[in-house]
Design a protein around this motif. Sequence first.
Motif: not given
Length: 774
Positions: A483-486, A738-739, A496-497, A471-474
């Motif tokens: 807020r961004s989440l991948c 998470w998706f 990737a979502a 995952t990667y959060e921004l």
Amino acid sequence: GSVPVSAGPGLSCTLRRAAERRMSEQGKGSASASAAAPAPGSDTYKGWLFKWTNYLKGYQRRWFVLSNGLLSYYTQAEMAHTCRGTINLATAHIDTEDACNIVLSSGGRTYHLKASTEVERQRWVTALELAKAKAIRMMNDQSDSGDEEPTSQSDRSEIQGTLKILVSKLDDLSTCNDLIAKHGAALQRSLSELEGLKVPVEGGEKIKAVNERATLFRITSNAMINACRDFLDLAETHSRRWQRALQYEREQRTHLEETIEQLAKQHNSLERAWREAPTLVSSTPSAPTTNKGSERSRKEEASDEDEDTEYFDAMEDSPAFITVTASENTQHRSQSNLSGASGGQPSDWNQDDHMSPSCNDVSGKELQPRRQRRTHIPDKPNYSLNLWSIMKNCIGKELSKIPMPQVNFNEPLSMLQRLSEDLEYHELLDKAARCDSSLEQMCLVAAFSVSSYSTTVHRTAKPFNPLLGETYELDRLEEFGYRSLCEQVSHHPPAAAHHVISQRGWTLWQEITIASKFRGKYLSIMPLAIHLHFHASGNHYVWRKVTSTVHNIIVGKLWIDQSGDIEIVNHRTKETCQLKFSPYSYFSRDVPRKVTGVVADSGGQAHYILSGTWDEKMESSKIVQSSRGGSGSEGKQKTVYQTLSPKLLWKKYPLENAENMYYFSALALTLNELEEGIGLTDSRLRPDQRLMEDGRWDEANSEKQRLEEKQRAVRRRREAEASDALDEREYEGYQPLWFHQRRDSITGETNFVYKGGYWESKDRQDWSMCPDIF
């Protein structure tokens, strides 16, 4: 005495059949020799065909060569040294349009060919179909037998050793033949002499029987020797044919490698020569084509990129309309409260008075970030690498299947972090959320879609492939309100979502499944759709990114181009924006990396013209009047749009010393900065990526291999659990954390969307559900 009587006729029949078989095989050999001339269905077929290039030049005569499942074509002037293109028939679709036309579709490109007669067309179709079937068989055989190199040094040594042994055995057979003939003749003479002696009658009978047996032995020996000779002759003939075929294959492979390398060198020298030449200035403004016939669209897709973009017969699309900046009087007449932008010079969007005042509301909070982020990373080490030696055996393979064990090809960011870079110019969406006019909002959304490419202009390194579940959060909630989440939701195919929620009135989500192919000297990457929803108005925008192409993979300096069309649709109002990314051409008079577009309402009436480049800036011009102009080169009337002075929508942030930091943008420099409280699967915690950023590339390579092997072991264990399940219908495979997959109510597409829970887990600092992937 019964043995020789019964054996004699049987042996004569055997010898007669052997002689008939030799005569039959000699007849077949002569027949095959007479049919060796090239014909449809043979290994090689050549001839002239007409190939569609573009609408200005139409069909052009090309020399086509069909060999080993590949269809190559040349111009008459360059037949001896330069191949214009090659089509792999193993993956091609062959179709016919009319009496003389052939349509080949391969690798996402379409080739329109025309023969001079219907008979010639049918010959080519027959030859192509047979060559395609043979190429598919060869491809399947190669995949079954593995990827071993058939002409390696060890194989050649083994072949030479085997040939020496065969020659030695042949000499032994010849010696045995001579000895049998010599001793057989001596035995016959001795027996004849014994018959001449005066011996009792009983002894004479026995000598006669021995003589008959000796004769039978000699006949049998001669038959065996003749059969051996026939076998050796046949083996020698086939051996020569196999040697010729093997040598031909070696020469073809060498020729192909030399041709690809020569093409890349020519490409590089042409680029260098063009850059050193004086710059040509365009005298006529142009805008993209909006509405063309279906046949024209189909043939535009069919144009050969290698030929029509990079070579001397390259021609540009004729513009469908012309834009003219209205005079100052016209501008005042059209809108009395315009501010002082004049002379066609762009003014800043924030001073733009042909936009709603609400679009220009900027809060002081947005301009004052609360946290100081880092502005530099360690400089990139200078490692040299021979790309050609690694890549030449990967032509035609999926990018995800090309083994890349070294981080030397990478940049110290993951694909999830690259995906988050789309938010570099998030303030465009903040402004768009405050717009009352949906058409003005569309202009800002279009500028945002173009701005995401500005970070790629020099980014030729490959991002790290995320591990499954990474995952990667921004989290920029305090500074910029979003807020961004991948999350990497799939590994085969890699997907990737991405989900972004902003307190300033918008939500963005996208799923990226990158379909890519390595084509020898360039690499194409084709991503999927992006969704954007504005909370207040309910406007829902959807668009798909254009194709990214990495050039000069083999020889020369790597460079990236974006080309194709983007259609942005507001699904609530049915308003559209058509953006055109012009492909780079050495001989175009337009500015490189040009982007043009038209914003139209639901009825198709144009309201704004967009123009700029995807690496620098975008401007919008409001249309105040349109009229039918004169005919263009295609004989069609063009629309002339009178517009107000252009207004600046977006401009790229400058960054010093970027060339020494992987050409990262200002946002990219902060993406791998360590933060407290992030999830255990976050890309910032990847050890191989962190080692690479610190310049410890050898350690990073070892760590990368360890992580990939760990991921493979987890996948094997998961597959074993699936096969051991009592009821396989209940086994759902890997499920993201998470998706989850849902069907979009507006577009009807099924994609991964955020199901919630991540930011709540972060607030609680509860990461117990996260898998151990690092």
